[in-house]
Design an enzyme around this catalytic site. Structure first.
Site, PDB file in Angstrom:
ATOM      1  N   MET A  77     -12.581 -53.564   7.097  1.00  0.00           N
ATOM      2  CA  MET A  77     -12.176 -54.189   5.835  1.00  0.00           C
ATOM      3  C   MET A  77     -10.708 -54.612   5.863  1.00  0.00           C
ATOM      4  O   MET A  77     -10.342 -55.634   5.305  1.00  0.00           O
ATOM      5  CB  MET A  77     -12.424 -53.197   4.697  1.00  0.00           C
ATOM      6  CG  MET A  77     -12.507 -53.811   3.332  1.00  0.00           C
ATOM      7  SD  MET A  77     -13.772 -55.085   3.206  1.00  0.00           S
ATOM      8  CE  MET A  77     -15.081 -54.186   2.371  1.00  0.00           C
TER       9      MET A  77
ATOM     10  N   ARG B 272      -9.700 -58.302   4.899  1.00  0.00           N
ATOM     11  CA  ARG B 272      -8.863 -58.594   3.728  1.00  0.00           C
ATOM     12  C   ARG B 272      -7.602 -59.346   4.117  1.00  0.00           C
ATOM     13  O   ARG B 272      -7.146 -60.239   3.392  1.00  0.00           O
ATOM     14  CB  ARG B 272      -8.538 -57.289   2.990  1.00  0.00           C
ATOM     15  CG  ARG B 272      -9.767 -56.767   2.274  1.00  0.00           C
ATOM     16  CD  ARG B 272      -9.552 -55.453   1.537  1.00  0.00           C
ATOM     17  NE  ARG B 272     -10.742 -55.156   0.735  1.00  0.00           N
ATOM     18  CZ  ARG B 272     -10.927 -54.028   0.052  1.00  0.00           C
ATOM     19  NH1 ARG B 272     -10.004 -53.060   0.069  1.00  0.00           N
ATOM     20  NH2 ARG B 272     -12.028 -53.852  -0.648  1.00  0.00           N
TER      21      ARG B 272
ATOM     22  N   TYR C 168     -14.021 -62.346  -3.350  1.00  0.00           N
ATOM     23  CA  TYR C 168     -14.748 -61.721  -2.225  1.00  0.00           C
ATOM     24  C   TYR C 168     -13.868 -60.796  -1.376  1.00  0.00           C
ATOM     25  O   TYR C 168     -12.665 -60.853  -1.458  1.00  0.00           O
ATOM     26  CB  TYR C 168     -15.564 -62.719  -1.414  1.00  0.00           C
ATOM     27  CG  TYR C 168     -14.924 -63.866  -0.674  1.00  0.00           C
ATOM     28  CD1 TYR C 168     -13.568 -63.952  -0.407  1.00  0.00           C
ATOM     29  CD2 TYR C 168     -15.748 -64.895  -0.196  1.00  0.00           C
ATOM     30  CE1 TYR C 168     -13.057 -65.018   0.299  1.00  0.00           C
ATOM     31  CE2 TYR C 168     -15.237 -65.971   0.517  1.00  0.00           C
ATOM     32  CZ  TYR C 168     -13.888 -66.019   0.765  1.00  0.00           C
ATOM     33  OH  TYR C 168     -13.385 -67.062   1.468  1.00  0.00           O
ATOM     34  N   GLU C 169     -14.495 -59.937  -0.631  1.00  0.00           N
ATOM     35  CA  GLU C 169     -13.800 -58.845   0.081  1.00  0.00           C
ATOM     36  C   GLU C 169     -12.996 -57.966  -0.876  1.00  0.00           C
ATOM     37  O   GLU C 169     -11.955 -57.434  -0.493  1.00  0.00           O
ATOM     38  CB  GLU C 169     -12.901 -59.393   1.195  1.00  0.00           C
ATOM     39  CG  GLU C 169     -13.600 -60.199   2.264  1.00  0.00           C
ATOM     40  CD  GLU C 169     -14.575 -59.395   3.129  1.00  0.00           C
ATOM     41  OE1 GLU C 169     -14.503 -58.156   3.111  1.00  0.00           O
ATOM     42  OE2 GLU C 169     -15.406 -60.016   3.796  1.00  0.00           O
ATOM     43  N   GLY C 170     -13.499 -57.796  -2.085  1.00  0.00           N
ATOM     44  CA  GLY C 170     -12.822 -56.942  -3.065  1.00  0.00           C
ATOM     45  C   GLY C 170     -11.950 -57.767  -3.986  1.00  0.00           C
ATOM     46  O   GLY C 170     -10.998 -58.404  -3.542  1.00  0.00           O
TER      47      GLY C 170
END
Lengths: 599, 599
Positions: free
Chosen positions: A294, A298, A438-440
């Site tokens: 991640m 990110r 996206y990706e948090g």
């Protein structure tokens, strides 16, 4: 629509002066990463980005992808461009040599990746996801799986996907329902529906390797019961040739605001008896593996903000230098190009300095990650890793929010023409809008910064960062130069705001959790402004060092200095507002319920 | 996609407590504008907006308008909805009774207009332009032209357009090239191409009345040589029936980022021999006439920010109350709707309080305009007009920038679903993006505030505003209530920032014009924050008065108080950052040329 020009000089400035690229070749494994090699790679990457995929950006937006009975088709020219991408070896430049990659530092690879994304964000998402999947396999796949899949994914012959989200399980992965049933041969049958799967199907490669989060029959509830499975689109025979079609299909394509040429798929696994999958690593550790990669994912999304901001800036600048409207307010000259108008200059400088600041922080963090993997000393590696991990939510949250704001300024500079799709300025704004999600989401980045990165060591890593920012303030002041002193003054105030707000959070974390959670995003914004301003201050110091010596491209360094001071004037004061907001917590709404919103 | 619900209670609160609607019925000409009539009108307007045009918003976005050989066609249902709009008499509610309107106060009409725009921004643009054209005819048309055209435009039987922009003449109208040749019968032949003409052609009415800026043969160069002409789509016979088709055609429709159902036309005048036109008012005063109605047009665009922000807020709230993800961080409850999460609450409150603040300022300014036209005393009328004119760029610049930011928060609350067009959240963001551009960009609003509104009376009007804000600060403090004192403290600081920045501008206006021009938008942002915060402070005082008496809907007033304090905590501190930025001027870039942008 103006063409993209790779800002190699800016990139090298950041790599050399801020991210310490030149030191990397002394580290084990990076011996080949010399300045000469970097020059060659950046030039070739620029050529590829500008000439091959850049020209496909607009048609990708207009035509998007199509779902046909035979699967998803990409826009005209896409397939051929991907073949060129793969053949030129771009996919593996930072991936391990053991599996066919070039093993070069991220600090170099990130510049090439920025170019890809600036030229064509939709195109760049395929490789981004494949790289993520490769990292996952490197982390947790068995030697057998690695042997079958990794070479082809590193080369880009096959692409990869990440399957996390389900209709009822977005930010909350504890709710994942997809399931995997063990088979007698050691494989699994995977069943479930996944949504928002980027490049879940396409026609650019012969096979696609899906990484799918699912639950084993005996798995505990929640996030501790999720395992990761590898599910190929086509089965792979013992000799490496492709076998039967697996039960993994794209059943629908989303109609999106932006990134139209990046197929966002609804994937159905196991609707026809079960999709064959292979467990990756140990049972129930899927989420943990996902989080290992991640960080880089990110960072890659933060980079998208930089890349698309750069593209929008170049385009707006090109327009502003051509479009003639109005009289020069200062010289009185009639009918000048609009780049002479002070408010257009302000907007262009804001775009430029914000992109530069975010690029510097992203590359700097990339340099930390390279050190975290390659420094000789284990303790030094760990400190580099923790610093990088501290920066990741700041890079991701800050870079993506900046990208949206900067692409919006790009539209504004175009005036009415910016609202017309043919101009191309609007596409960047639409494309950028997904990046804070996206990706948090930004909210998740803020919580990550507070509850994981800041508090896990009781602020020890934060204090290292504060100390480094303070050292930069001192260096600016020590220079005795008024233009640097002006930056020092604003950076010093901003740092004080950050440390004050951090103390407030620490004091309230136990007894005022509601306030701390409400303050999370304002606190993230504060960290973003200070860290970006810090990077610009470093850039200013580097520029002044060159100017003092009278060496190199002096107008370039003068522009860097101006950009740094502009950032200090226009952006750093926001730290004061952010800190005030943090410290207000949730006083206005604490204790009030849902009736608050009905009025 | 959730439905629009007209926030009548919020609107009445602002009308009554902030815009002083209840005092208006004592003014000459407004005798009928009683609270009862207001109730009836708002209820009917809500019904029309929610039931008739709201449901057409999505299909309008999806299908847009089409250019056919017979002219522009609107999306399915549009024509019928417009017929209902016209028949119900909505078009003329604030227009003069003399020409068939209802002559009601703008302070009431603005609420109905907000509903139209929230329900369907593309639909609402037709009436907005028609109203602008009516105002122009009222200002400068001959009695003969008024007799032929005004009744039908007031009723909405015919629509109106404004034709300013040409491809090379956008913000700089001095460059207009369209020309008009006098004819023997006293009419003119108009020639030229106009772009960005909203509702330049459509199939909802039998005729369209174009107001066109063009030059007479002997006109001086620049803005002082522009005249205004009325060019009907169809000629009008002596008996009022329609005659020949005039030489005024839509030759192209723009493909836009948003407001797809509002036809944005390229108009060709005179390609087949000349379009018959009639001079409005005196020669060469066209731009002056245009600016007379600009105030209300800009107020109307500021209102669009409020309207679309309100719509986005309602939709995001609806989703947040349904979507379940994650555990409640404070209570530990498992799987709660996301409106329980502090960061979602923060975003919802930010949306709500910013919309409320901008609505209050817009309605307040509308109230000033009503007074400027209806107060008995000439001096009082003039002061109301100057105050209103001072506020217009703040309403327009602030409301529209807010609309973009709030609709973006709406997408963010939806998470990944916000990026999917079917959800409808993205449409609001796309639609809103034009509002900071048309009727004068934010940069132009900032220059208007500085160089026209602030400096034309050496800051005298500004000082009246400062004094009123200060009086509100004193009233908050005098209450002795901690929640009001908290607002007072922040509003007081923000006001100080505004007065400081104003002094800086005054001191630098002569000798540092580059810096002042660079600071114009940051100064506008500062004025926006303070004026919005001031309105929220007034709302807080009103709410507390009701709470103290224990009368009325107490949860409603508690929510108003919370919203005001939230605005103070989250938004007012930005005044400090804005003031710092204003005072930095252009120090970072003064004296540097174009090389600044190349680096």
């Amino acid at each position: 629509m103006s063409d993209y020009r790779a800002p190699i000089k800016d990139m090298r400035f950041v790599m050399d002066e801020i991210a310490g690229f030149n030191e990397l070749s002394s580290l084990p494994g990076f011996e080949e990463a010399t300045p000469d090699l970097a020059d060659a790679i950046l030039e070739e990457a620029a050529k590829f980005a500008c000439e091959v995929i850049g020209p496909l950006n607009r048609i990708g937006d207009q035509q998007g992808c199509q779902l046909t009975p035979a699967g998803v088709t990409t826009p005209p020219g896409w397939k051929e461009a991907y073949a060129q991408y793969r053949e030129a070896g771009w996919n593996g430049i930072t991936l391990p040599a053991e599996f066919g990659g070039q093993g070069l530092p991220n600090t170099l690879g990130i510049a090439a990746k920025e170019m890809l994304c600036s030229a064509n964000m939709s195109f760049s998402l395929g490789p981004l996801l494949t790289t993520g999947a490769v990292e996952a396999l490197l982390t947790c796949a068995s030697e057998e799986l690695k042997a079958v899949f990794l070479d082809k994914m590193v080369s880009g012959e096959w692409t990869g996907t990440m399957n996390l989200t389900e209709p009822h399980a977005g930010s909350d992965l504890a709710l994942i329902r997809s399931r995997a049933e063990p088979q007698a041969d050691g494989s699994y049958k995977v069943f479930g529906q996944k949504i928002f799967i980027t490049y879940g199907d396409h026609d650019m490669t012969e096979n696609i390797v899906h990484l799918v989060l699912a639950r084993l029959p005996d798995a505990p509830a929640g996030v501790k019961g999720i395992s990761m499975f590898l599910v190929p689109k086509f089965m792979v025979n013992g000799d490496g040739s492709l076998g039967a079609r697996n039960d993994a299909y794209c059943v629908s394509l989303e109609h999106k605001l932006g990134i139209h040429a990046s197929p966002t798929c609804v994937m159905a696994y196991g609707d026809n008896g079960g999709a064959v999958g292979y467990l990756l690593g140990e049972p129930n550790r899927g989420l943990e593996y996902m989080f290992i990669m991640m960080n880089e994912a990110r960072l890659g999304v933060g980079l998208q903000g930089v890349a698309i901001g750069e593209r929008a800036y170049q385009q707006a600048l090109g327009y502003a230098r051509e479009r003639k409207q109005g009289r020069d307010a200062l010289t009185g000259e009639a009918l000048v190009t609009i780049d002479k108008h002070p408010d257009i200059r302000r907007m262009l400088m804001l775009m430029k300095s914000r992109v530069e600041a975010a690029r510097a922080l992203t590359y700097y963090t990339s340099g930390l990650l390279d050190r975290a993997h390659h420094l000789a000393d284990a303790e030094a590696r760990k400190q580099a890793l923790w610093l990088a991990e501290f920066m990741i939510p700041i890079v991701k949250g800050g870079g993506t929010e900046m990208g949206i704001e900067v692409t919006s300024l790009g539209i504004q500079i175009y005036g009415g023409m910016g609202f017309i799709e043919e101009t191309g300025a609007a596409q960047h704004w639409r494309d950028s809008r997904i990046t804070t999600i996206y990706e948090g989401t930004t909210g998740i980045q803020a919580n990550d910064l507070l509850f994981r990165k800041l508090m896990r060591d009781q602020g020890a890593t934060a204090k290292i960062v504060f100390g480094e920012v303070y050292a930069t303030v001192k260096a600016l002041t020590a220079s005795g130069k008024p233009e640097l002193a002006a930056i020092a003054q604003k950076l010093g105030v901003a740092l004080k705001m950050w440390t004050d707000a951090t103390e407030w959070l620490a004091a309230n974390a136990k007894t005022g959790l509601g306030g701390v959670l409400t303050a999370a995003v304002p606190y993230l914004n504060l960290a973003v402004v200070v860290c970006n301003g810090w990077m610009m201050a470093k850039a200013a110091l580097a520029a002044v060092a060159h100017l003092d010596k009278g060496e190199g491209d002096l107008p370039f360094y003068r522009a860097k200095l101006a950009s740094a001071r502009f950032y200090a004037d226009q952006m750093l004061p926001q730290a004061i507002a952010c800190a005030e907001t943090v410290k207000a917590g949730d006083a206005a709404i604490a204790g009030l319920g849902s009736e608050l919103f009905d009025a």
